[in-house]
Design a protein around this motif. Structure first.
Motif: not given
Length: 336
Positions: A57, A274, A278-279, A321, A324-325, A328
């Protein structure tokens, strides 16, 4: 304006991360501190190791900042052998593309031109059918006027075995963590010669069978519409001449996009997406999203075309998504 030294200084405030970076790079922690304070300038090979070691990231921002002091980071690797002469698509491809542009009905035009260009790319770049995949990703429209493009979405693709012929059903969202994201962010062709390369300058969403890849932005009058991605089962598959050929095809791909599908560089700010695995749970629910959009519009007394429902569904999945990212990223932060 933040410098790469300041960003590195923030990173190594976390002692555990500092030790991990130093261990992976083969240097002492004090070396990282001296770089961060500007006491010494790292060698370029150490800069590449640093990019490889930092959390994914952080990678896009660190690369952007480092490129100011180390512009060679964005250069393509030198050729190790004389390139084959593959200067451009055949003249008949240009003739047919322009004919389609002038005479094909709008409902049929993009798919017909995509098929023409992708099939010729497979023939030219993989004549021995050793394994090649070519996909096109478009910029996802911003969620609202005045906001930024946050991701790309693969919309069409063709492949030679071991990939299936039609890759259009294997969509994926790509962001700053991907090779396509790097190509769009830097507005230039980028490549990873080998999946096993120890210190890759660019990130990638590697998929099964893929050993090397090239990504080239699709441009129109300096604006960006998406990216052309070429993947091979072979490492070191793309020499300089083949990369130039891919650029020519990317230029032709711009004819498949409408003018409003292109965005100025200042309107693009890709976020992290992601991993593909994971997608998948979100992508498998696409039809359900579309049906719900149609039902919601009908209940509100509005008419919604299938295309509009699909675009709304893709925007909804993109938002999920991104959330979600973000989760994470928060969970991976020290102390979480």
């Amino acid at each position: 304006m933040q410098t790469w030294q300041e960003l590195l200084s923030q990173l190594i405030e976390d002692i555990q991360l500092e030790r991990r970076l130093a261990q992976e790079m083969g240097v002492q922690p004090i070396t990282l501190r001296r770089w961060a304070r500007g006491v010494v300038q790292p060698r370029e090979d150490n800069v590449r190791r640093l990019l490889k070691a930092v959390p994914r990231e952080i990678y896009p921002e660190l690369l952007r900042l480092l490129a100011r002091d180390f512009p060679r980071l964005l250069e393509q690797p030198a050729e190790t052998s004389a390139p084959a002469a593959l200067p451009a698509p055949p003249i008949e491809v240009y003739v047919r593309a322009l004919s389609m542009y002038a005479t094909t009905p709008p409902s049929l035009y993009p798919e017909a031109l995509f098929d023409l260009l992708l099939q010729h790319m497979l023939r030219q770049l993989d004549p021995e059918r050793r394994g090649l995949a070519v996909t096109v990703a478009r910029c996802m429209p911003p969620p609202a006027p005045g906001q930024k493009v946050r991701s790309l979405r693969e919309i069409v693709g063709r492949g030679n075995p071991p990939w299936p012929r039609d890759l259009s059903q294997q969509t994926i969202f790509l962001g700053a963590e991907s090779l396509a994201g790097a190509a769009v962010t830097h507005c230039r062709l980028v490549t990873i010669p080998s999946r096993d390369e120890e210190y890759s300058l660019f990130p990638a969403h590697w998929v099964e069978h893929e050993q090397s890849a090239v990504a080239c932005p699709i441009l129109w009058q300096t604006r960006v519409g998406g990216c052309l991605i070429v993947s091979s089962t072979q490492p070191q598959a793309f020499n300089q001449a083949q990369q130039s050929l891919i650029e020519r095809y990317a230029q032709l791909m711009s004819l498949t996009f409408t003018p409003d599908a292109f965005y100025s560089h200042s309107d693009i700010e890709l976020r992290l997406m992601p991993l593909y695995t994971e997608q998948l749970p979100y992508l498998r629910n696409f039809r359900r999203h579309v049906s719900r959009k149609v039902e919601e519009a009908s209940a509100a007394g509005r008419s919604l075309s299938l295309y509009e429902a699909q675009e709304a569904a893709w925007r909804e999945i993109e938002e999920q998504l991104l959330e979600l990212s973000l989760r994470q990223g928060e969970e991976s932060m020290p102390g979480s």
